[in-house]
Scaffold this active site. Structure first.
Site, PDB file in Angstrom:
ATOM      1  N   TYR A   1      39.073  42.877  39.446  1.00 40.25           N
ATOM      2  CA  TYR A   1      40.730  43.200  39.402  1.00 40.25           C
ATOM      3  C   TYR A   1      41.137  44.350  38.638  1.00 40.25           C
ATOM      4  O   TYR A   1      42.528  44.519  38.848  1.00 40.25           O
ATOM      5  CB  TYR A   1      41.104  41.722  39.030  1.00 40.25           C
ATOM      6  CG  TYR A   1      41.105  40.648  39.786  1.00 40.25           C
ATOM      7  CD1 TYR A   1      40.158  40.395  40.831  1.00 40.25           C
ATOM      8  CD2 TYR A   1      42.299  40.056  40.384  1.00 40.25           C
ATOM      9  CE1 TYR A   1      39.999  39.005  41.477  1.00 40.25           C
ATOM     10  CE2 TYR A   1      42.534  39.164  41.273  1.00 40.25           C
ATOM     11  CZ  TYR A   1      41.262  38.797  41.836  1.00 40.25           C
ATOM     12  OH  TYR A   1      41.575  37.897  42.763  1.00 40.25           O
TER      13      TYR A   1
ATOM     14  N   LYS B   1      25.622  36.796  40.865  1.00 39.15           N
ATOM     15  CA  LYS B   1      24.852  37.566  42.074  1.00 39.15           C
ATOM     16  C   LYS B   1      23.698  38.330  41.078  1.00 39.15           C
ATOM     17  O   LYS B   1      23.885  39.773  41.698  1.00 39.15           O
ATOM     18  CB  LYS B   1      25.916  38.316  42.631  1.00 39.15           C
ATOM     19  CG  LYS B   1      25.534  38.818  44.069  1.00 39.15           C
ATOM     20  CD  LYS B   1      25.104  37.883  44.942  1.00 39.15           C
ATOM     21  CE  LYS B   1      24.326  38.443  46.490  1.00 39.15           C
ATOM     22  NZ  LYS B   1      23.855  37.311  47.113  1.00 39.15           N
TER      23      LYS B   1
ATOM     24  N   ASP C   1      26.639  33.216  46.702  1.00 39.07           N
ATOM     25  CA  ASP C   1      26.491  32.613  48.131  1.00 39.07           C
ATOM     26  C   ASP C   1      26.013  31.118  48.393  1.00 39.07           C
ATOM     27  O   ASP C   1      26.378  30.361  48.841  1.00 39.07           O
ATOM     28  CB  ASP C   1      25.620  33.503  48.905  1.00 39.07           C
ATOM     29  CG  ASP C   1      24.254  34.102  48.378  1.00 39.07           C
ATOM     30  OD1 ASP C   1      24.110  33.568  47.238  1.00 39.07           O
ATOM     31  OD2 ASP C   1      23.708  34.588  49.086  1.00 39.07           O
TER      32      ASP C   1
ATOM     33  N   ASP D   1      37.671  33.190  42.204  1.00 39.46           N
ATOM     34  CA  ASP D   1      38.891  33.344  43.035  1.00 39.46           C
ATOM     35  C   ASP D   1      38.690  32.555  44.231  1.00 39.46           C
ATOM     36  O   ASP D   1      39.226  31.780  44.787  1.00 39.46           O
ATOM     37  CB  ASP D   1      39.496  34.802  43.076  1.00 39.46           C
ATOM     38  CG  ASP D   1      40.548  34.786  44.104  1.00 39.46           C
ATOM     39  OD1 ASP D   1      41.861  34.092  43.772  1.00 39.46           O
ATOM     40  OD2 ASP D   1      40.404  35.699  44.975  1.00 39.46           O
TER      41      ASP D   1
ATOM     42  N   ASP E   1      39.607  28.756  45.838  1.00 39.47           N
ATOM     43  CA  ASP E   1      40.219  28.309  47.058  1.00 39.47           C
ATOM     44  C   ASP E   1      39.418  27.511  47.933  1.00 39.47           C
ATOM     45  O   ASP E   1      39.968  26.517  48.322  1.00 39.47           O
ATOM     46  CB  ASP E   1      40.539  29.556  47.725  1.00 39.47           C
ATOM     47  CG  ASP E   1      41.885  30.051  47.525  1.00 39.47           C
ATOM     48  OD1 ASP E   1      42.487  29.867  46.491  1.00 39.47           O
ATOM     49  OD2 ASP E   1      42.562  30.602  48.601  1.00 39.47           O
TER      50      ASP E   1
HETATM   51  C1  IPM Z   1      44.725  33.288  42.373  1.00 41.06           C
HETATM   52  C2  IPM Z   1      45.694  34.182  43.299  1.00 41.06           C
HETATM   53  C3  IPM Z   1      45.845  35.435  42.672  1.00 41.06           C
HETATM   54  C4  IPM Z   1      44.423  35.890  42.288  1.00 41.06           C
HETATM   55  C5  IPM Z   1      46.539  36.557  43.410  1.00 41.06           C
HETATM   56  C6  IPM Z   1      47.959  35.872  43.995  1.00 41.06           C
HETATM   57  C7  IPM Z   1      46.539  37.856  42.790  1.00 41.06           C
HETATM   58  O1  IPM Z   1      44.904  34.206  44.510  1.00 41.06           O
HETATM   59  O2  IPM Z   1      45.515  32.851  41.229  1.00 41.06           O
HETATM   60  O3  IPM Z   1      43.891  32.726  42.513  1.00 41.06           O
HETATM   61  O4  IPM Z   1      43.801  36.597  43.013  1.00 41.06           O
HETATM   62  O5  IPM Z   1      43.910  35.837  41.045  1.00 41.06           O
HETATM   63 MG    MG Z   2      43.221  32.993  44.485  1.00 42.70          MG
END
Ligand code: IPM
Ligand code: MG
Length: 368
Positions: free
Chosen positions: A141, A189, A221, A245, A249
């Site tokens: 990032y 990884k 993975d 990240d 999710d």
């Molecule tokens: C999160 C989001 C952010 C990230 C984006 C919006 C930049 O996906 O907080 O997980 O990737 O960190």
């Molecule tokens: Mg995210």
């Protein structure tokens, strides 16, 4: 206790859910004799519209002075075509970096009357209770260079970590495991990436300092697969920025609603930024139907981690659980035979529980 809190509503439903958080905090302040002072600032797309930048200097300055920051959400289709330095997400990444919020904590816990809404079988997801500790200010990032090269015919992103950056997040992972079930899964990884080899080395070195924690290394993975085949095997997962990240999710949908999940982003000294895991949901913004629970639970995390107000934090969590158990739900939830309510009513139900429950605790406390 007196605390300065900066509110960053951001975009979309951010404004509505931040309003709910403020209402809850006002009641907590009254009930527990605290003073919370609020200042609201701009971030994300709305800041681009107003100030020409997703992260105005005034916002950064206010956040640096505050005891904690609450953020609603950033982003929306309106700003999707902007050049990358003006995108709303830049505001979020910028404030994380400016405040040195390197430790991102994302708890994922299933609510029992929402289990049926999980994409996984109830029998698989039942009992899941995990915490992702994601490194938040390093890795791909923020590595440089990150640019088009060779006249636009090639591209480079950089994955860089210092040993110190890895050590401090790995410590957070171990410490979190100590306060939970004592099991740490380090995700990397290491069969391919040099950065992951150093990551694994650091975890191995740190092990001796935390003899009460059982450590396991899992490749990213395989971790992605295990999260959906047997999520309840996890307690704490510690991992680098991009892996965290993606996995967070994936983990967030296990519980049947993204609208329920809070997060904390912390600096070493406990200053933190707290935000829901969900996004700005522009399609439902302004309709009064957004689920305020993730934001309200993020507020509970703020009280716990930045202000050491455990009683207050637990009461908010208990209130959310009780209101859901009574069947109240926002449009995104599917509680069988539940009653649909809007953002404001959901918030008021939670507040009512806090007030009545706290009063009864006081009476019992006073006359016991
Ligand atoms: C999160 C989001 C952010 C990230 C984006 C919006 C930049 O996906 O907080 O997980 O990737 O960190
Ligand atoms: Mg995210």
């Amino acid at each position: 206790m007196k605390k300065q809190i900066v509110l960053l509503p951001g975009d979309g439903i951010g404004t509505e859910v931040i309003h709910s958080a403020k209402e809850v905090l006002k009641v907590i302040a009254e009930e527990f004799n605290h003073t919370f002072e609020f200042e609201t600032h701009d971030i994300g797309g709305s800041a681009v519209d107003l100030h020409g930048t997703p992260l105005p200097q005034a916002t950064v300055d206010a956040c640096k002075k505050a005891d904690a920051v609450l953020l609603g959400a950033v982003g929306g289709p309106k700003w999707d075509q902007l050049p990358s330095h003006l995108r709303p997400e830049r505001g979020l990444l910028g404030i994380r970096k400016e405040l040195d919020l390197f430790a991102n904590l994302r708890p994922v816990k299933s609510f029992k009357n929402l289990l049926h809404a999980s994409p996984l079988k109830e029998s698989v997801v039942s009992g899941s209770d995990l915490l992702i500790v994601r490194e938040l200010t390093g890795g791909l990032y923020f590595g440089t260079p990150s640019e088009r090269v060779n006249g636009g015919e090639a591209v480079v992103d950089t994955l860089a970590y210092t040993r110190k950056e890895i050590e401090r997040i790995v410590d957070k992972g171990f410490q979190a495991a100590q306060t939970r079930r004592g099991h740490l899964t380090s995700v990397d990884k290491a069969n391919v990436l040099e950065s992951s080899k150093m990551w694994r080395e650091v975890v191995e070195e740190k092990k001796a300092q935390y003899p009460d924690v059982k450590v396991e290394h899992v490749l990213v993975d395989a971790a992605a697969m295990k999260l959906i085949t047997n999520p309840s095997q996890f307690d704490v997962i510690v991992t680098e920025n991009l892996f965290g990240d993606i996995l967070s999710d994936e983990a967030s949908v296990l519980t049947g609603s993204l609208g329920m999940l809070p997060s904390a982003s912390l600096r070493e000294d406990g200053v933190g930024l707290y935000e829901p895991v969900h996004g700005s949901a522009p399609d439902i913004a302004g309709k009064g139907i957004a689920n305020p629970v993730a934001m309200i639970l993020s507020t509970a995390l703020m009280l716990r981690y930045s202000f050491q107000m455990e009683k207050e934090a637990s009461l908010i969590e208990e209130a959310v659980q009780a209101v859901l158990d009574s069947g109240y739900q926002t449009a995104d939830l599917q509680i069988p035979n539940g009653r649909k309510v809007g953002t404001v009513e959901m918030t008021h139900r939670i507040i009512d529980y806090i007030v009545t429950q706290n009063a009864s605790k006081c009476i019992m406390g006073c006359y016991a």
